[in-house]
Design a protein around this motif. Structure first.
Motif, short mmCIF file in Angstrom:
data_model
loop_
_atom_site.label_atom_id
_atom_site.label_comp_id
_atom_site.label_asym_id
_atom_site.label_seq_id
_atom_site.Cartn_x
_atom_site.Cartn_y
_atom_site.Cartn_z
N LEU A 74 -10.50 -7.75 -9.44
CA LEU A 74 -10.07 -8.46 -8.24
C LEU A 74 -10.69 -9.85 -8.18
CD1 LEU A 74 -10.16 -5.58 -5.59
CD2 LEU A 74 -8.14 -6.63 -6.63
N ASN A 75 -11.92 -9.99 -8.64
CA ASN A 75 -12.57 -11.31 -8.68
C ASN A 75 -11.83 -12.24 -9.64
OD1 ASN A 75 -14.61 -13.10 -7.86
ND2 ASN A 75 -15.90 -12.58 -9.61
N TYR A 76 -11.44 -11.69 -10.79
CA TYR A 76 -10.66 -12.48 -11.75
C TYR A 76 -9.35 -12.95 -11.13
CZ TYR A 76 -7.15 -13.04 -15.45
OH TYR A 76 -6.11 -13.49 -16.22
N SER B 226 -10.38 3.44 -0.99
CA SER B 226 -8.93 3.36 -1.19
C SER B 226 -8.22 2.87 0.06
CB SER B 226 -8.38 4.72 -1.60
OG SER B 226 -8.73 5.71 -0.65
N TYR B 227 -8.63 3.37 1.22
CA TYR B 227 -7.96 2.98 2.46
C TYR B 227 -8.15 1.49 2.73
CZ TYR B 227 -7.26 7.93 3.29
OH TYR B 227 -6.87 9.25 3.16
N ALA B 228 -9.33 0.98 2.43
CA ALA B 228 -9.58 -0.44 2.62
C ALA B 228 -8.65 -1.27 1.74
CB ALA B 228 -11.03 -0.77 2.31
N MET B 229 -8.49 -0.86 0.47
CA MET B 229 -7.64 -1.63 -0.44
C MET B 229 -6.17 -1.51 -0.07
SD MET B 229 -9.58 -1.46 -4.13
CE MET B 229 -10.12 0.24 -4.20
N TRP B 230 -5.74 -0.30 0.28
CA TRP B 230 -4.34 -0.14 0.69
C TRP B 230 -4.04 -0.96 1.94
CZ3 TRP B 230 -4.73 5.94 0.53
CH2 TRP B 230 -4.89 6.34 -0.80
N MET C 238 -11.35 -8.13 -0.66
CA MET C 238 -10.94 -8.72 -1.92
C MET C 238 -9.47 -8.44 -2.22
SD MET C 238 -13.35 -10.52 -3.30
CE MET C 238 -12.86 -10.64 -5.03
N TYR C 239 -9.02 -7.23 -1.93
CA TYR C 239 -7.60 -6.91 -2.19
C TYR C 239 -6.70 -7.74 -1.28
CZ TYR C 239 -4.48 -4.02 -4.92
OH TYR C 239 -3.57 -3.59 -5.86
N ALA C 240 -7.14 -7.90 -0.03
CA ALA C 240 -6.36 -8.72 0.89
C ALA C 240 -6.30 -10.17 0.41
CB ALA C 240 -6.97 -8.64 2.28
#
Length: 661
Positions: free
Chosen positions: A441-443, A648-652, A396-398
């Motif tokens: 993140l969905n928004y 956190s690592y996934a989002m970073w 989602m962050y990507a």
């Protein structure tokens, strides 16, 4: 309420200083400090960025009056006139950004790490700190020297152009807080015994500061409204002392709560703690003083902050972690753009917990903490057709990052909703707040035009037909079931499946294998679901008593979990009667029994379980990337698909991969 008309965003006079609004950035240990006591650019940038985002004032944590007594690592100093010019550069940057800098002037006292250099820390009495160093009782002459050091440091702060200073006398912590608290102060002279005597040190510090700065130069004081520990200072004590602090020269009181060692979860309230932990104490203290009173402690919703200020409960708020999550929190709130605010999930992650992989302050949901200006918010040079495989936190962050930079983004998710493993992580009591991340993140994804396909299992051929310019693989992890004897012969239940609601445990004896976050949260959830007094129809439908056993190979449970979350969970598990086995290796399982090896080498069977759950963590899952690299021009693998770790690592990594497209 229109925030432009709210009292929260109205000016406030504090001594000679006029704050533009009533939101301050609370002091937080960052671990970006420099060895020579100066303020490095990376550390200064954190505060300047929050100043640019509209924060009324920013407090830099732990500026010591004596470098011989370092705090918890490299320590910022104002113990020499030679440091004033570089501090002035810092203060000027904050002022130019529209805010004001408030250094928190401290002497770490018992908490100093000087013990590593064979120098005993100074304390009111003999105390043992977190490093197992024992402080020595400071002499009367040394007390007077330290008081003069506080005054000199305050003078330097004013000379450097700081808007005011803050003193720390909370949490039975550092030298003033240790003197004030009966939990630390066991002296038998004029600085010990009675409440007035224990307050003598901080009052003399305040008076010395006043002698060294100009009239009405703002002096803030942080106190614990209630230490919330048996034998500690109470609200009644603070109601008695607050007017005395005001009379000594304090211009603003910041009310925190708790103590560092007995109840860290009250200082840094994280999961399961209520919003506004210290509002009641702050409101009561406000009634007995004529100076502004701010509250601090899990005020993580700006609308809540505006409400308690509007109703006159407090005069303002200090916010720490929410401003790490979103440096523009204040400016977005002022414009009533609440959905655009990146929310703090009270996770207690890398903002608090340090590790070899993350030794400095970071934020799960904001990858820019510590590198505020390294990734300019500019469109991508060339838009690309981008496929994100997986809609967990990293995917989602990507997706959001890529779409907001102008790429054409599609997300394929095998499940029927977003969230990935976070859907499992938020199940246990008290962790609901982390849902805020995915809601946000969905928004943003919808706002940026991200396309979603749910129930879509990615295959090499499907990706080939889609023909993307770039793929980000965020396929996450799968439960780890080691090749323990018996796992091939008997059915395997995993904690992951339990937390996802794929089966229920209505009652009985349960053994959870593991002692990390997943295993302990599973145990906690089993206990929470056991409702023997609930209304049911018929024996088969009833929910009854459970007995839970944990088996962990390591010497303790919840290794690596931050203390404000770890300590309350351990208390819940013990209160729920969970049988805890540490230093215990799993050798074999059957359908009802577990064979273990104790730390001393002896072996035994733990018998008679109705359920045995594997909660031994996760293993990365990446079935695609190597094949995709044969025909997709750009392939990135992020998060648990690389290695099972915190979200956190996934989002970073999702942010960095998407930013680099």
């Amino acid at each position: 309420m229109d925030m432009k008309d709210s009292k929260l965003f109205s000016p406030l006079k504090v001594g000679s200083l006029t704050l533009k609004n009533r939101v301050g950035m609370a002091p937080m240990s960052m671990d970006y400090e420099a060895e020579d006591g100066t303020v490095p650019k990376k550390l200064a940038d954190i505060f300047v960025r929050r100043a640019e985002g509209g924060t009324g004032y920013v407090v830099i944590d732990a500026v010591t009056v004596d470098r011989n007594y370092q705090y918890i690592g490299n320590t910022t100093c104002l113990d020499s006139d030679s440091l004033v010019p570089q501090f002035k550069e810092f203060a000027d940057r904050v002022s130019a950004a529209g805010s004001t800098l408030i250094p928190q002037i401290i002497h770490p006292g018992p908490e100093s790490i000087c013990g590593f250099r064979k120098i005993p820390p100074l304390g009111p009495s003999v105390n043992t700190n977190a490093n197992c160093h024992v402080s020595r009782s400071i002499s009367i002459d040394e007390i007077h020297t330290v008081i003069r050091q506080f005054g000199a440091a305050a003078r330097r702060a004013e000379e450097a152009g700081c808007g005011g200073i803050s003193l720390h006398c909370a949490h039975a912590y550092m030298l003033p807080g240790a003197f004030l608290s009966p939990l630390r102060n066991k002296r038998m002279d004029e600085y010990g015994g009675s409440l007035d005597n224990r307050a003598r040190f901080i009052i003399e510090v305040i008076e010395e500061v006043r002698r060294n700065v100009s009239a009405d130069y703002p002096v803030f004081l942080r106190i614990s409204g209630d230490e919330r520990a048996e034998g500690g200072n109470s609200l009644e004590d603070m109601l008695y002392l607050a007017p005395k602090f005001e009379a000594a020269g304090v211009n603003l009181l910041e009310v925190s709560g708790g103590t560092q060692y007995e109840g860290l979860e009250y200082i840094i309230p994280s999961q399961s703690k209520r919003i506004g932990m210290n509002i009641y104490e702050a409101a009561e203290i406000k009634k007995v003083v004529g100076i502004p009173v701010y509250a601090v402690g899990k005020i993580n919703d700006i609308r809540y902050a505006a409400d308690i200020v509007e109703r006159g409960i407090v005069d303002g708020v200090s916010m720490g972690r929410p401003l790490l999550a979103d440096p523009d929190l204040c400016s977005k709130a002022y414009e009533n753009r609440f959905d655009d605010i990146t929310p703090c999930g009270s996770c207690g992650g890398s903002c608090i917990t340090r590790s070899a992989q993350s030794p400095q302050c970071r934020c799960h949901i904001n990858p820019l903490v510590g590198r505020e200006y390294d990734f300019p918010d500019v469109p991508a040079k060339k838009p690309k057709k981008t496929l994100i495989i997986g809609a967990g936190p990293g995917g989602m962050y990507a997706a959001v990052t890529a779409a907001e930079r102008g790429h054409n983004v599609t997300v394929w998710e095998a499940d029927d909703n977003i969230g990935g493993q976070l859907n499992m992580a938020v199940v246990s009591p008290g962790k609901q707040e982390m849902t805020k991340w995915l809601v946000h993140l969905n928004y943003r994804a919808k706002k940026a035009g991200v396309g979603f396909e749910f129930g879509k299992e990615a295959t090499v051929e499907e990706v080939r037909r889609f023909a993307p310019d770039a793929v980000i693989v965020a396929t996450g992890a799968r439960p780890l079931v080691p090749p323990i004897k018996g796992t091939k012969e008997y059915p395997v239940l995993t904690a992951h499946d339990f937390l996802r609601g794929r089966f229920v445990i209505p009652k009985g004896r349960v053994c959870v294998l593991g002692g990390g976050a997943v295993a302990c949260e599973t145990a906690e959830t089993i206990l929470a679901n056991a409702r023997p007094t609930a209304f049911t129809r018929g024996y088969e439908a009833s929910i009854g008593d459970v007995e839970v056993t944990l088996v962990e190979m390591l010497p303790q449970l919840l290794t690596g979990v931050c203390e404000p979350n770890r300590a309350p969970m351990l208390r819940k598990l013990k209160k729920g009667g969970v049988q805890i086995n540490v230093n215990t290796k799993i050798l074999e399982v059957t359908d009802h029994d577990v064979k273990v090896q104790r730390g001393d080498g002896t072996e035994e069977w733990l018998k008679g379980f109705d359920y045995i759950l594997f909660g031994l963590g996760s293993r990365n899952y990446d079935p695609l990337s190597e094949s995709l690299k044969e025909f997709v021009p750009e392939v990135h693998v992020i998060g648990d698909a690389v290695k099972a770790r915190q979200a956190s690592y996934a989002m970073w990594e999702g942010f960095e991969a998407a930013y680099g497209l």
